[in-house]
Design an enzyme around this catalytic site. Structure first.
Site, PDB file in Angstrom:
ATOM      1  N   ARG A   2      49.133  31.998 -57.228  1.00  0.00           N
ATOM      2  CA  ARG A   2      49.982  30.918 -57.726  1.00  0.00           C
ATOM      3  C   ARG A   2      49.670  30.563 -59.180  1.00  0.00           C
ATOM      4  O   ARG A   2      50.576  30.360 -59.988  1.00  0.00           O
ATOM      5  CB  ARG A   2      49.839  29.690 -56.819  1.00  0.00           C
ATOM      6  N   LYS A  52      56.458  19.466 -79.535  1.00  0.00           N
ATOM      7  CA  LYS A  52      56.857  18.945 -78.225  1.00  0.00           C
ATOM      8  C   LYS A  52      56.446  19.944 -77.149  1.00  0.00           C
ATOM      9  O   LYS A  52      57.264  20.620 -76.536  1.00  0.00           O
ATOM     10  CB  LYS A  52      58.360  18.674 -78.192  1.00  0.00           C
ATOM     11  N   LYS A 110      57.543  11.651 -92.032  1.00  0.00           N
ATOM     12  CA  LYS A 110      58.788  11.205 -91.412  1.00  0.00           C
ATOM     13  C   LYS A 110      59.079   9.774 -91.863  1.00  0.00           C
ATOM     14  O   LYS A 110      58.346   9.187 -92.663  1.00  0.00           O
ATOM     15  CB  LYS A 110      58.684  11.325 -89.900  1.00  0.00           C
ATOM     16  N   GLU A 120      60.860  14.533 -94.179  1.00  0.00           N
ATOM     17  CA  GLU A 120      62.097  14.390 -93.411  1.00  0.00           C
ATOM     18  C   GLU A 120      63.015  13.386 -94.097  1.00  0.00           C
ATOM     19  O   GLU A 120      62.581  12.318 -94.539  1.00  0.00           O
ATOM     20  CB  GLU A 120      61.762  13.904 -91.999  1.00  0.00           C
ATOM     21  N   ASP A 168      67.426  15.815 -90.926  1.00  0.00           N
ATOM     22  CA  ASP A 168      67.358  15.396 -89.530  1.00  0.00           C
ATOM     23  C   ASP A 168      68.686  14.821 -89.055  1.00  0.00           C
ATOM     24  O   ASP A 168      69.201  13.855 -89.620  1.00  0.00           O
ATOM     25  CB  ASP A 168      66.251  14.348 -89.367  1.00  0.00           C
TER      26      ASP A 168
END
Length: 293
Positions: free
Chosen positions: A98, A133, A165, A200, A221
């Site tokens: 597994r 992320k 940012k 950004e 963005d």
């Protein structure tokens, strides 16, 4: 990026999590002397990633288990293809199964999704990159999978490059009392010129002040397609142009066609579906299904 040390640490932790006091099912049902042969079979088409991690799960469970690899990371496979063969003590093969599949299915899912994005923009010069992320503790694995699919890796961590940012800029401007250009120039002076600096922006009118600071990359963005084209024209090669936000397989080609250099896609790692791979076992233990969780 994905070193043997990364693999050993994460796979050992996963094995300990899955069988903290041993595999009581194996102890109760499988004779110690039983041996088995198993094949890693693709149930659907995809792109392989994590085959060395797959092998490590068996090796770290029992050094007597042998894994013969039939494909390499980055290779496309079809449903029914045999990607690896595992032989050794049946109990050890069952115990490691597994964990081995969890890593390889997840990583191959990321690689397969990345390949779809890369192919969608292949008619342009845009590069597909990942983001931060990622699953905590598994970034090296997921970033490796992106590379297996033909994508590029963005900065690995907060220690690798500057990415300013909106919240960073808000604090910087308030505390420094300077304008955007002067504040960024001062920051660059503190850093030295070997550190990559990305800023950004979320409006076209923010671009000139950032450009005047001589930054390396400007991230546009959540810009519309028309705004992306205008931003690319305004920057005119004086910085790398990255597009972020609102990127999907349905939109990525049109975004790439605006002329941006980089398209960062969080979905590569946070939304990829695991590829269906199974471990089909034979010999003394008989066939075993991959249906259990």
């Amino acid at each position: 990026m994905l070193t043997p040390a990364h693999i050993a640490t994460a796979v050992s932790a996963a094995l300990a999590e899955d069988a903290p006091w041993g595999d009581i099912t194996v102890h109760a049902l499988i004779p110690v002397e039983a041996t088995a042969s198993a094949t890693l079979v693709a149930r659907e088409a995809g792109v392989l990633s994590g085959i060395d991690v797959f092998a490590a799960a068996f090796r770290l469970t029992d050094a007597e288990v042998l894994v013969d690899l039939h494909a390499e990371d980055g290779e496309a496979f079809a449903a029914g293809d045999v990607l690896a063969t595992v032989t050794g003590p049946a109990g050890s093969v069952l115990t490691a199964e597994r964990v081995a599949l969890n890593f390889t299915q997840r990583m191959s899912g990321i690689a397969s999704l990345t390949r779809s994005y890369v192919e969608a923009v292949a008619h342009t010069s845009a590069r597909i990159t990942d983001t931060r992320k990622t699953t905590p503790g598994l970034r090296a694995f997921e970033r490796h999978a992106v590379a297996s699919g033909g994508g590029r890796n963005h900065r690995f961590s907060l220690s690798d490059a500057v990415m300013a940012k909106d919240n960073h800029l808000a604090v910087l401007l308030q505390q420094s009392g300077l304008g955007v250009t002067d504040a960024l120039l001062a920051a660059r002076a503190r850093l030295g010129h070997t550190t990559h600096v990305e800023v950004e922006v979320d409006r076209l009118d923010q671009i000139p002040a950032v450009l005047d600071a001589g930054v390396d990359t400007i991230m546009l963005d959540n810009f519309s397609l028309a705004e992306l084209r205008e931003g690319v024209a305004l920057i005119a090669g004086r910085a790398v142009v990255e597009a972020s936000g609102g990127v999907s397989l349905e939109t990525v080609a049109a975004i790439a066609e605006t002329g941006v250099d980089v398209i960062s896609v969080g979905a590569l790692t946070h939304s990829a579906r695991a590829i269906d791979l199974g471990l089909d076992m034979s010999l003394e233990v008989g066939p075993v299904s991959d249906a259990d969780g």
